[in-house]
Enzyme design. Structure first.
Site, mmCIF file in Angstrom:
data_model
loop_
_atom_site.group_PDB
_atom_site.id
_atom_site.type_symbol
_atom_site.label_atom_id
_atom_site.label_comp_id
_atom_site.label_asym_id
_atom_site.label_seq_id
_atom_site.Cartn_x
_atom_site.Cartn_y
_atom_site.Cartn_z
ATOM 1 C CE LYS A 14 40.158 11.892 53.604
ATOM 2 N NZ LYS A 14 39.340 12.515 52.641
ATOM 3 C CG ASP A 34 41.262 13.160 47.078
ATOM 4 O OD1 ASP A 34 41.094 12.101 47.890
ATOM 5 O OD2 ASP A 34 40.849 14.050 47.720
ATOM 6 C CD GLN A 51 36.938 15.137 53.106
ATOM 7 O OE1 GLN A 51 38.195 15.059 52.943
ATOM 8 N NE2 GLN A 51 36.022 14.492 53.057
HETATM 9 N N1 GUN Z 1 34.616 13.226 50.401
HETATM 10 C C1 GUN Z 1 34.041 11.859 50.363
HETATM 11 N N2 GUN Z 1 35.071 11.155 50.187
HETATM 12 C C2 GUN Z 1 36.003 11.877 49.745
HETATM 13 C C3 GUN Z 1 37.398 11.462 49.324
HETATM 14 O O1 GUN Z 1 37.784 10.450 49.124
HETATM 15 N N3 GUN Z 1 38.240 12.545 49.222
HETATM 16 C C4 GUN Z 1 37.779 13.696 49.362
HETATM 17 N N4 GUN Z 1 38.609 14.760 49.072
HETATM 18 N N5 GUN Z 1 36.591 14.186 49.729
HETATM 19 C C5 GUN Z 1 35.624 13.172 49.821
#
Ligand code: GUN
Length: 296
Positions: free
Chosen positions: A53, A120, A97
């Site tokens: 990311k 998100d 996350q």
């Molecule tokens: N963990 C698994 N998928 C995601 C996601 O799309 N965003 C976040 N913040 N954590 C995750």
């Protein structure tokens, strides 16, 4: 053999477009979007996701700020970080996350993020907006990405039957709500199957568009899909490979056999995964534009 839905190519197209847009916005505003990325603990998969990311941010001109904390952080300490980020006018987006370490209430943490910075798309306000079809919503990145792929690969979705296998808050539930909206690229009849569904094949065999987001390696077999269907595989499962001691990534769909029967299919890896990150970038740019009064 099915057409392969290439998420890498599509993700690159989206990110290239965003990069150009940010270059032009920078000329006008001398500002770049800022994304705060919060990672708690040392889950190896989460570390890889966060690294990817941050790399995507750098490539398109989003400034990322990392908040990497040990798993021993308390819930209150994490909530204080989020509060600071909510109140920091320089920060446009906040990403925490998941999963969070045991002892930290994920729901409480998600609810603490300002909905305006929730790139998100996990906050109940954004999920609610997805349900009512409010286009100011930040859509959760994975179902948002699946929808973009469907728009690209299925010319007219009106009245098609979408079957979603899986009812998670992050994928299944928002996915179903996106596809049922009276919008271009949606306007579908939607069925959601889950762990209590007795005969999943009965439903999946009717799917014009099948979205597998269940987390069971290669569960969707060729005899469960309709000829000519479009299949989107959201699964990311690590299983032992044929080589001793090694592992491999597979989706929720038996790609080898299903791909012989359907019209188009997204592979794992290289399908939905890269598009999810592109949608995070898209949401971050959207947050930046809304917060700076820039018409998109
Ligand atoms: N963990 C698994 N998928 C995601 C996601 O799309 N965003 C976040 N913040 N954590 C995750």
């Amino acid at each position: 053999m099915a057409e392969i839905i290439d998420g890498k190519v599509f993700s690159k197209e989206v990110r290239d477009g965003l990069k150009l847009k940010l270059e032009s916005l920078f000329k006008k505003t001398a500002k770049r979007p800022v994304l705060a990325v919060v990672l708690i603990g040392e889950d190896p998969a989460s570390q890889v996701y966060v690294k990817n990311k941050i790399k995507a941010c750098a490539e398109i001109g989003v400034v990322s700020r990392e908040y990497i904390k040990e798993a021993s952080i308390t819930e209150n300490e994490l909530l204080a970080i989020i509060d600071d980020l909510n109140n920091d006018d320089d920060v446009n987006g906040i990403l925490v996350q998941l999963p969070l370490p045991k002892g930290i209430n994920e729901k409480k943490v998600i609810n603490a993020i300002s909905p305006e910075k929730d790139v998100d798309g996990f906050h109940p306000v954004n999920i609610g907006k997805v349900v009512i079809g409010d286009d100011t919503a930040f859509m959760p990145c994975t179902p948002h990405g699946c929808h973009e792929l469907i728009k690209k690969y299925v010319p007219n979705t009106d009245g098609l039957h979408v079957v979603v296998v899986g009812r998670s808050n992050i994928v299944g539930k928002p996915m179903a709500n996106i596809m049922v909206q009276k919008n271009k690229g949606a306007n579908c009849i939607v069925t959601v199957c889950h762990s209590a569904s007795k005969d999943i094949s009965k439903y999946t065999l009717q799917a014009d568009i099948l979205i597998a987001a269940v987390g069971v390696p290669e569960m969707i077999k060729a005899d469960m899909v309709k000829e000519g269907a479009v299949v989107i595989d959201v699964g990311v499962n690590r299983i032992p490979s044929d080589e001793a001691g090694k592992t491999k990534l597979v989706g929720d769909v038996d790609f080898e056999n299903v791909s012989k029967k359907v019209k188009a299919i997204s592979p794992v890896p290289g399908g939905v995964g890269p598009v999810t990150i592109a949608m995070l970038m898209k949401n971050t740019v959207k947050a930046f534009c809304i917060q700076n009064g820039i018409e998109e």
